[in-house]
Motif scaffolding. Structure first.
Motif, PDB file in Angstrom:
ATOM      1  N   ARG A   1       0.552  14.889  13.097  1.00  0.00           N
ATOM      2  CA  ARG A   1       0.164  13.613  12.486  1.00  0.00           C
ATOM      3  C   ARG A   1      -0.477  13.902  11.134  1.00  0.00           C
ATOM      4  O   ARG A   1      -1.130  14.923  10.952  1.00  0.00           O
ATOM      5  CB  ARG A   1      -0.837  12.874  13.363  1.00  0.00           C
ATOM      6  CG  ARG A   1      -0.241  12.328  14.613  1.00  0.00           C
ATOM      7  CD  ARG A   1      -1.267  11.447  15.311  1.00  0.00           C
ATOM      8  NE  ARG A   1      -0.819  11.100  16.628  1.00  0.00           N
ATOM      9  CZ  ARG A   1      -0.037  10.063  16.904  1.00  0.00           C
ATOM     10  NH1 ARG A   1       0.377   9.286  15.941  1.00  0.00           N
ATOM     11  NH2 ARG A   1       0.325   9.816  18.137  1.00  0.00           N
ATOM     12  N   ARG A   2      -0.313  12.974  10.224  1.00  0.00           N
ATOM     13  CA  ARG A   2      -0.895  13.132   8.895  1.00  0.00           C
ATOM     14  C   ARG A   2      -2.399  12.856   8.978  1.00  0.00           C
ATOM     15  O   ARG A   2      -2.816  11.772   9.303  1.00  0.00           O
ATOM     16  CB  ARG A   2      -0.238  12.170   7.912  1.00  0.00           C
ATOM     17  CG  ARG A   2      -0.756  12.277   6.516  1.00  0.00           C
ATOM     18  CD  ARG A   2      -0.061  11.264   5.599  1.00  0.00           C
ATOM     19  NE  ARG A   2      -0.050  11.764   4.256  1.00  0.00           N
ATOM     20  CZ  ARG A   2       0.866  12.582   3.752  1.00  0.00           C
ATOM     21  NH1 ARG A   2       1.868  12.978   4.495  1.00  0.00           N
ATOM     22  NH2 ARG A   2       0.794  13.001   2.515  1.00  0.00           N
ATOM     23  N   THR A   3      -3.205  13.876   8.708  1.00  0.00           N
ATOM     24  CA  THR A   3      -4.657  13.733   8.633  1.00  0.00           C
ATOM     25  C   THR A   3      -5.140  14.505   7.424  1.00  0.00           C
ATOM     26  O   THR A   3      -4.388  15.298   6.839  1.00  0.00           O
ATOM     27  CB  THR A   3      -5.365  14.305   9.892  1.00  0.00           C
ATOM     28  OG1 THR A   3      -5.188  15.722   9.908  1.00  0.00           O
ATOM     29  CG2 THR A   3      -4.834  13.686  11.179  1.00  0.00           C
ATOM     30  N   CYS A   4      -6.382  14.308   7.080  1.00  0.00           N
ATOM     31  CA  CYS A   4      -6.954  15.054   5.955  1.00  0.00           C
ATOM     32  C   CYS A   4      -6.910  16.549   6.211  1.00  0.00           C
ATOM     33  O   CYS A   4      -6.619  17.328   5.308  1.00  0.00           O
ATOM     34  CB  CYS A   4      -8.404  14.606   5.726  1.00  0.00           C
ATOM     35  SG  CYS A   4      -8.542  12.916   5.151  1.00  0.00           S
ATOM     36  N   LYS A   5      -7.213  16.965   7.432  1.00  0.00           N
ATOM     37  CA  LYS A   5      -7.213  18.397   7.757  1.00  0.00           C
ATOM     38  C   LYS A   5      -5.809  18.978   7.725  1.00  0.00           C
ATOM     39  O   LYS A   5      -5.619  20.112   7.301  1.00  0.00           O
ATOM     40  CB  LYS A   5      -7.857  18.652   9.127  1.00  0.00           C
ATOM     41  CG  LYS A   5      -9.347  18.559   9.084  1.00  0.00           C
ATOM     42  CD  LYS A   5      -9.916  19.658   8.218  1.00  0.00           C
ATOM     43  CE  LYS A   5     -11.419  19.566   8.125  1.00  0.00           C
ATOM     44  NZ  LYS A   5     -11.980  20.592   7.252  1.00  0.00           N
ATOM     45  N   VAL A   6      -4.822  18.230   8.172  1.00  0.00           N
ATOM     46  CA  VAL A   6      -3.434  18.705   8.115  1.00  0.00           C
ATOM     47  C   VAL A   6      -3.028  18.915   6.664  1.00  0.00           C
ATOM     48  O   VAL A   6      -2.444  19.943   6.313  1.00  0.00           O
ATOM     49  CB  VAL A   6      -2.476  17.730   8.843  1.00  0.00           C
ATOM     50  CG1 VAL A   6      -1.028  18.024   8.491  1.00  0.00           C
ATOM     51  CG2 VAL A   6      -2.697  17.789  10.349  1.00  0.00           C
ATOM     52  N   ILE A   7      -3.362  17.974   5.815  1.00  0.00           N
ATOM     53  CA  ILE A   7      -3.039  18.095   4.389  1.00  0.00           C
ATOM     54  C   ILE A   7      -3.772  19.286   3.777  1.00  0.00           C
ATOM     55  O   ILE A   7      -3.195  20.061   3.011  1.00  0.00           O
ATOM     56  CB  ILE A   7      -3.372  16.785   3.648  1.00  0.00           C
ATOM     57  CG1 ILE A   7      -2.432  15.678   4.135  1.00  0.00           C
ATOM     58  CG2 ILE A   7      -3.278  16.965   2.141  1.00  0.00           C
ATOM     59  CD1 ILE A   7      -2.826  14.291   3.726  1.00  0.00           C
ATOM     60  N   GLU A   8      -5.040  19.470   4.161  1.00  0.00           N
ATOM     61  CA  GLU A   8      -5.818  20.618   3.669  1.00  0.00           C
ATOM     62  C   GLU A   8      -5.181  21.944   4.093  1.00  0.00           C
ATOM     63  O   GLU A   8      -5.059  22.869   3.291  1.00  0.00           O
ATOM     64  CB  GLU A   8      -7.242  20.524   4.215  1.00  0.00           C
ATOM     65  CG  GLU A   8      -8.165  21.613   3.748  1.00  0.00           C
ATOM     66  CD  GLU A   8      -9.545  21.484   4.364  1.00  0.00           C
ATOM     67  OE1 GLU A   8     -10.102  22.536   4.728  1.00  0.00           O
ATOM     68  OE2 GLU A   8     -10.059  20.361   4.479  1.00  0.00           O
TER      69      GLU A   8
ATOM     70  N   LYS B   1      -4.287  11.973  17.906  1.00  0.00           N
ATOM     71  CA  LYS B   1      -4.931  11.198  16.858  1.00  0.00           C
ATOM     72  C   LYS B   1      -6.392  11.587  16.642  1.00  0.00           C
ATOM     73  O   LYS B   1      -6.961  11.316  15.621  1.00  0.00           O
ATOM     74  CB  LYS B   1      -4.798   9.705  17.122  1.00  0.00           C
ATOM     75  CG  LYS B   1      -5.343   9.243  18.439  1.00  0.00           C
ATOM     76  CD  LYS B   1      -4.997   7.791  18.661  1.00  0.00           C
ATOM     77  CE  LYS B   1      -5.238   7.429  20.116  1.00  0.00           C
ATOM     78  NZ  LYS B   1      -4.710   6.126  20.417  1.00  0.00           N
ATOM     79  N   TRP B   2      -7.009  12.257  17.596  1.00  0.00           N
ATOM     80  CA  TRP B   2      -8.396  12.700  17.460  1.00  0.00           C
ATOM     81  C   TRP B   2      -8.464  14.148  16.997  1.00  0.00           C
ATOM     82  O   TRP B   2      -9.415  14.845  17.237  1.00  0.00           O
ATOM     83  CB  TRP B   2      -9.163  12.523  18.767  1.00  0.00           C
ATOM     84  CG  TRP B   2      -8.391  12.928  19.967  1.00  0.00           C
ATOM     85  CD1 TRP B   2      -7.587  12.131  20.721  1.00  0.00           C
ATOM     86  CD2 TRP B   2      -8.303  14.228  20.556  1.00  0.00           C
ATOM     87  NE1 TRP B   2      -7.017  12.853  21.741  1.00  0.00           N
ATOM     88  CE2 TRP B   2      -7.447  14.140  21.667  1.00  0.00           C
ATOM     89  CE3 TRP B   2      -8.880  15.460  20.263  1.00  0.00           C
ATOM     90  CZ2 TRP B   2      -7.148  15.238  22.468  1.00  0.00           C
ATOM     91  CZ3 TRP B   2      -8.578  16.543  21.065  1.00  0.00           C
ATOM     92  CH2 TRP B   2      -7.720  16.418  22.150  1.00  0.00           C
ATOM     93  N   ASN B   3      -7.457  14.594  16.273  1.00  0.00           N
ATOM     94  CA  ASN B   3      -7.307  16.014  15.988  1.00  0.00           C
ATOM     95  C   ASN B   3      -8.310  16.603  15.008  1.00  0.00           C
ATOM     96  O   ASN B   3      -8.342  17.794  14.849  1.00  0.00           O
ATOM     97  CB  ASN B   3      -5.900  16.330  15.524  1.00  0.00           C
ATOM     98  CG  ASN B   3      -5.611  15.804  14.149  1.00  0.00           C
ATOM     99  OD1 ASN B   3      -6.376  15.062  13.568  1.00  0.00           O
ATOM    100  ND2 ASN B   3      -4.473  16.179  13.627  1.00  0.00           N
ATOM    101  N   ASP B   4      -9.133  15.828  14.353  1.00  0.00           N
ATOM    102  CA  ASP B   4     -10.083  16.407  13.400  1.00  0.00           C
ATOM    103  C   ASP B   4     -11.461  16.625  14.020  1.00  0.00           C
ATOM    104  O   ASP B   4     -12.391  16.997  13.343  1.00  0.00           O
ATOM    105  CB  ASP B   4     -10.237  15.504  12.171  1.00  0.00           C
ATOM    106  CG  ASP B   4      -9.017  15.574  11.261  1.00  0.00           C
ATOM    107  OD1 ASP B   4      -8.253  16.544  11.380  1.00  0.00           O
ATOM    108  OD2 ASP B   4      -8.839  14.673  10.444  1.00  0.00           O
TER     109      ASP B   4
END
Length: 143
Positions: free
Chosen positions: A105-112, A133-136
Motif C-alpha cells: 500500500r502507498r504510505t509515507c514509509k513505503v515511499i521513503e 493499512k496500519w503498516n507504519d
C-alpha cells in the motif's frame, strides 16, 4: 569469542562489522549492537506486523547472513576473496530485488523506503497486498 563461532563470523570480525554497520544505518538502527544475541533480542522486541520497515529489517538481516556465510565458504574452498564493498553491494542488490517484488500500500514509509533503496514497488489499493493499512505503526519503535 571463538573465530569460528556464529557470533564472530556474522557480527564481530572486522569484515562483518564493516558490512553490518553500513546496513544498520540503511535500516535506521545504528544503535543496535554488533552481537548476535543483541540483534535477535532487538528484532524480537519489535511488533510482529507487516510494516515495510519490519519486512525491510528481516530481508536485510537474512541477506547479510547469507552473503557473509557465502563469502566464508568461498574463502574456505580457495576461491578469490571479495572485499567488504563487493559483498555489501550484493546484499544491497538482493534487498532491492526483494523489495521490488513486493506489492504494498502507498504510505509515507513505503515511499521513503523506495527513495532510500532507489527502487519501485508495486503499489496496490487491493486488500490482498503484503502490507496492511496500519503498516507504519512500528517505524519508530525502539529508536
Amino acid at each position: 569469542m571463538c573465530p569460528n563461532s556464529h557470533e564472530h563470523l556474522f557480527f564481530e570480525c572486522t569484515y562483518s562489522t564493516k558490512i553490518w554497520c553500513d546496513l544498520k544505518k540503511r535500516i535506521k538502527h545504528d544503535s543496535w549492537n554488533n552481537k548476535m544475541n543483541g540483534v535477535i533480542d532487538e528484532m524480537v522486541k519489535l511488533p510482529c506486523n507487516k510494516s515495510i520497515m519490519r519486512i525491510l529489517r528481516r530481508i536485510v538481516l537474512a541477506a547479510c547472513v547469507y552473503q557473509i556465510w557465502n563469502e566464508r565458504n568461498k574463502r574456505l574452498f580457495g576461491e578469490d576473496k571479495r572485499s567488504c564493498q563487493v559483498v555489501l553491494s550484493e546484499i544491497i542488490n538482493h534487498v532491492r530485488l526483494k523489495l521490488a517484488s513486493l506489492t504494498v500500500r502507498r504510505t509515507c514509509k513505503v515511499i521513503e523506503v523506495c527513495n532510500q533503496w532507489q527502487i519501485s514497488m508495486n503499489i496496490s489499493k487491493d486488500s490482498d497486498c503484503i502490507l496492511d493499512k496500519w503498516n507504519d505503526t512500528d517505524d519508530n519503535y525502539g529508536q
